[in-house]
Design an enzyme around this catalytic site. Sequence first.
Site, mmCIF file in Angstrom:
data_model
loop_
_atom_site.group_PDB
_atom_site.id
_atom_site.type_symbol
_atom_site.label_atom_id
_atom_site.label_comp_id
_atom_site.label_asym_id
_atom_site.label_seq_id
_atom_site.Cartn_x
_atom_site.Cartn_y
_atom_site.Cartn_z
ATOM 1 N N GLY A 14 -5.107 34.332 -13.452
ATOM 2 C CA GLY A 14 -5.142 35.007 -14.739
ATOM 3 C C GLY A 14 -3.771 35.481 -15.151
ATOM 4 O O GLY A 14 -2.841 35.512 -14.346
ATOM 5 N N GLY A 16 -2.166 38.756 -17.258
ATOM 6 C CA GLY A 16 -2.437 40.025 -17.905
ATOM 7 C C GLY A 16 -1.282 40.381 -18.810
ATOM 8 O O GLY A 16 -0.593 39.503 -19.342
ATOM 9 N N GLY A 19 2.426 39.874 -16.352
ATOM 10 C CA GLY A 19 2.829 38.725 -15.559
ATOM 11 C C GLY A 19 1.638 37.850 -15.282
ATOM 12 O O GLY A 19 0.604 37.982 -15.925
ATOM 13 N N LYS A 38 0.500 38.698 -7.620
ATOM 14 C CA LYS A 38 0.933 39.025 -8.980
ATOM 15 C C LYS A 38 2.435 38.823 -9.058
ATOM 16 O O LYS A 38 3.181 39.330 -8.218
ATOM 17 C CB LYS A 38 0.572 40.487 -9.261
ATOM 18 C CG LYS A 38 0.761 40.924 -10.688
ATOM 19 C CD LYS A 38 0.268 42.360 -10.804
ATOM 20 C CE LYS A 38 -0.226 42.671 -12.175
ATOM 21 N NZ LYS A 38 -0.974 43.932 -12.219
ATOM 22 N N ASP A 134 -6.419 52.608 -16.673
ATOM 23 C CA ASP A 134 -6.585 51.299 -17.320
ATOM 24 C C ASP A 134 -7.884 50.646 -16.850
ATOM 25 O O ASP A 134 -7.937 49.434 -16.642
ATOM 26 C CB ASP A 134 -5.374 50.417 -17.011
ATOM 27 C CG ASP A 134 -5.222 49.254 -17.997
ATOM 28 O OD1 ASP A 134 -5.860 49.281 -19.072
ATOM 29 O OD2 ASP A 134 -4.469 48.309 -17.683
HETATM 30 P P1 ADP Z 1 -2.208 42.864 -15.512
HETATM 31 O O1 ADP Z 1 -1.534 44.128 -15.100
HETATM 32 O O2 ADP Z 1 -1.238 41.883 -16.041
HETATM 33 O O3 ADP Z 1 -3.411 43.113 -16.382
HETATM 34 P P2 ADP Z 1 -4.044 42.361 -13.319
HETATM 35 O O4 ADP Z 1 -3.685 42.943 -12.001
HETATM 36 O O5 ADP Z 1 -5.091 43.072 -14.083
HETATM 37 O O6 ADP Z 1 -2.720 42.168 -14.165
HETATM 38 O O7 ADP Z 1 -4.486 40.845 -13.109
HETATM 39 C C1 ADP Z 1 -4.775 40.014 -14.224
HETATM 40 C C2 ADP Z 1 -6.053 39.212 -13.959
HETATM 41 O O8 ADP Z 1 -5.879 38.371 -12.819
HETATM 42 C C3 ADP Z 1 -7.283 40.066 -13.652
HETATM 43 O O9 ADP Z 1 -7.945 40.490 -14.844
HETATM 44 C C4 ADP Z 1 -8.131 39.097 -12.815
HETATM 45 O O10 ADP Z 1 -8.850 38.210 -13.644
HETATM 46 C C5 ADP Z 1 -7.079 38.302 -12.045
HETATM 47 N N1 ADP Z 1 -6.831 38.935 -10.737
HETATM 48 C C6 ADP Z 1 -5.973 39.942 -10.486
HETATM 49 N N2 ADP Z 1 -5.974 40.300 -9.195
HETATM 50 C C7 ADP Z 1 -6.870 39.505 -8.579
HETATM 51 C C8 ADP Z 1 -7.350 39.391 -7.208
HETATM 52 N N3 ADP Z 1 -6.883 40.192 -6.250
HETATM 53 N N4 ADP Z 1 -8.310 38.466 -6.944
HETATM 54 C C9 ADP Z 1 -8.784 37.684 -7.929
HETATM 55 N N5 ADP Z 1 -8.389 37.728 -9.220
HETATM 56 C C10 ADP Z 1 -7.433 38.629 -9.561
HETATM 57 MG MG MG Z 2 -5.174 44.023 -15.845
HETATM 58 MG MG MG Z 3 -1.663 46.112 -15.426
#
Ligand code: ADP
Ligand code: MG
Ligand code: MG
Length: 278
Positions: A14, A16, A19, A38, A134
């Site tokens: 994904g 966000g 990044g 990430k 958040d």
């Molecule tokens: P941002 O700060 O950019 O929103 P996130 O940490 O929320 O980043 O991650 C963005 C997306 O990536 C999440 O909404 C999820 O769909 C996917 N994702 C993030 N971390 C994980 C993980 N540990 N396992 C599976 N999917 C993940």
């Molecule tokens: Mg997020």
């Molecule tokens: Mg975030």
Amino acid sequence: LAGIKHYVQTGCLGHGTFGIVIKALDLRSDPPTEVAIKLLPRGDFVKNYQLYVRREIQNQSSLRHPLIVSLREVFLTPTHLAIAMEYAQGGDLFNYTLGHRPHGRLAEQQARWIFQQLIIGLDYSHRRGVANRDLKLENLLLDRDGRDGTRPLLKICDFGYSKHEQNSSAKTGVGTPVYMAPEVILGDSKYDAKKADIWSCGVILYAMLYGKYPFDAKEARFAQKIVTADYKLLPDVEVSADCLDILTRVLVASPVERMSMDEIKTHPWFLKGLPPGA
Ligand code: ADP
Ligand code: MG
Ligand code: MG
């Protein structure tokens, strides 16, 4: 992951706000461990958002709980700051609910199971002094797909806007508008971040039950509606009286009158089906 030999990328999970998140295998164990990484671009980005990046890493690594995504390690690649964490196989709750047509919503029992875990994980985090700020469907992950009727474990992720209570400077309004508490929308610089998290839990519960948000960002007077907690319960969706009671006492505009964590944890709907002492 140039230059990092013990990780191989196997997919993309994904992107966000800041990044991308990739799926990878950590080859240092046998068999290799599936991880999520990430990737935040180095240079100006990390410099400009230093405060948030530091909080994300510090706060998330200070939390060790089965309902919170655990950090494995943080490292630098030539181009990125990488945060490796536990991989949640079931994806995020947005894809599980609103993003999943035609149903888009969960049965009350399933919504309760997710809500119970959200509250238990969040209570732990709040007790450790960390507010998430958040909370939203996209930031709640599942350890596996539970659509076969089994009960997936919830994993709270994304501590990018999180804040430790010892850090008592004036609070900026952060988060995602649809989930923002009235006091955050109003720009109260001394708002209680834990109370604001509880409001977001109410928005999440509403969305799981009804398959839509209580407040629609595309509608006129969107902010005004949040500030006055002006939302509608949908009569065509069957929801128990206990459930509506908790929902309508969490989605209360005044943070003082809004249910507290302890009140939620002792509410009959919350306690239903929960093992004692959970
Ligand atoms: P941002 O700060 O950019 O929103 P996130 O940490 O929320 O980043 O991650 C963005 C997306 O990536 C999440 O909404 C999820 O769909 C996917 N994702 C993030 N971390 C994980 C993980 N540990 N396992 C599976 N999917 C993940
Ligand atoms: Mg997020
Ligand atoms: Mg975030």
